[in-house]
Structures are given as C-alpha cells and as structure tokens.
Design a protein around this motif. Structure first.
Motif, mmCIF file in Angstrom:
data_model
loop_
_atom_site.group_PDB
_atom_site.id
_atom_site.type_symbol
_atom_site.label_atom_id
_atom_site.label_comp_id
_atom_site.label_asym_id
_atom_site.label_seq_id
_atom_site.Cartn_x
_atom_site.Cartn_y
_atom_site.Cartn_z
ATOM 1 N N ALA A 104 0.832 -1.210 0.000
ATOM 2 C CA ALA A 104 0.000 0.000 0.000
ATOM 3 C C ALA A 104 0.864 1.256 0.000
ATOM 4 C CB ALA A 104 -0.933 0.005 1.206
ATOM 5 N N THR A 105 1.926 1.247 0.769
ATOM 6 C CA THR A 105 2.839 2.388 0.810
ATOM 7 C C THR A 105 3.538 2.580 -0.530
ATOM 8 O OG1 THR A 105 3.183 2.077 3.174
ATOM 9 C CG2 THR A 105 4.818 3.403 2.012
ATOM 10 N N LEU A 106 3.996 1.493 -1.112
ATOM 11 C CA LEU A 106 4.649 1.585 -2.422
ATOM 12 C C LEU A 106 3.678 2.102 -3.487
ATOM 13 C CD1 LEU A 106 6.755 -1.706 -2.385
ATOM 14 C CD2 LEU A 106 7.622 0.640 -2.231
ATOM 15 N N LEU A 107 2.438 1.663 -3.412
ATOM 16 C CA LEU A 107 1.430 2.114 -4.391
ATOM 17 C C LEU A 107 1.219 3.621 -4.343
ATOM 18 C CD1 LEU A 107 -1.321 -0.637 -4.290
ATOM 19 C CD2 LEU A 107 0.054 0.047 -6.254
ATOM 20 N N LYS A 108 1.294 4.190 -3.163
ATOM 21 C CA LYS A 108 1.100 5.640 -3.013
ATOM 22 C C LYS A 108 2.146 6.428 -3.788
ATOM 23 C CE LYS A 108 -0.992 5.308 1.539
ATOM 24 N NZ LYS A 108 -0.791 5.543 2.964
#
Length: 136
Positions: A104-108
């Motif tokens: 989720a953090t990488l997607l941001k």
C-alpha cells in the motif's frame, strides 16, 4: 546470491551504472574515459571485485589500440539488483512491516496507481491458481 554479495561499494555502483548505460561491453580504459573521477588502477581493481561477485563477466577479448584487453558486461540488470537488495533488506532485517502495508505504501508512490493495481490483481490471481495446484 549471498547477502554480502549484494552489498556494493560506491565505486562498484559507479562502474555498474556505466556498464548498465552502455549499449556494448566496455574495456577498462573506456570506463575511465566515461568517468574522469575513476583512475585506471581503481577501475581495474573494482572490475576484479565485480567479477568475483559475479555481477559482471568478460564479454570478449578485444584490441584496445594495439593491446589485447578484456571487455566487460553486466550479468545482472539494475532492476534485478535493486529487487534483490530490497528483498535482502526486507527478509534479513526481520521486518515487522506487514506485506499488505508495504504494498500500500509503495502504491502511493506509483505514477499510475490504477494500472499497477490492475497488474497486481492479475499477478495475485496467477499466484492463487499456482498455490491451489501446488506449484511454486
């Protein structure tokens, strides 16, 4: 690859970047010309270390002027090295970060988050199928 093999010095990374950016194998003297901060002795030494770590290989024996010399090419892509280094850090540091939170953090930080999510969904479906059939 072992953990220690993934650790590259600054000079090793400098030479790897030059080799990655080149469209053809390079001899040591060409690497020195591409980065004036690198001495011939440094390049030779670093090339030996990269050969030992198997990050590069001898592509050919070619003439450099009137002298036969080795030309070198990378054996690992920049992307693959970065992935290996990331995985090494994530796995070996006993990260307490749950994988869904990490993703989720990488997607941001993705430029095109929607396309990436679609690709991830496809990968997850393929992975589910392989788990149900007992494949790795």
């Amino acid at each position: 690859m072992s953990k220690s093999n993934l650790l590259l010095t600054g000079r090793e990374m400098d030479i790897m970047r030059i080799l990655w950016e080149s469209e053809k194998p390079l001899v040591a003297s060409e690497i020195t010309k591409m980065d004036k901060s690198l001495s011939s002795n440094t390049v030779q030494s670093v090339l030996r270390k990269l050969l030992e770590k198997k990050f590069i290989e001898v592509a050919d024996i070619v003439y450099s002027g009137t002298v036969l010399t080795r030309s070198y090419r990378p054996t690992i892509s920049k992307k693959d090295l970065l992935i290996e280094q990331f995985l090494n850090q994530y796995i070996n540091n006993n990260s307490n970060i749950p994988l869904p939170n990490l993703v989720a953090t990488l997607l941001k930080h993705e430029k095109n988050e929607i396309d990436t999510i679609v690709q991830l969904e496809q990968l997850l479906e393929e992975r589910k199928k392989s788990l149900y059939t007992g494949e790795k």
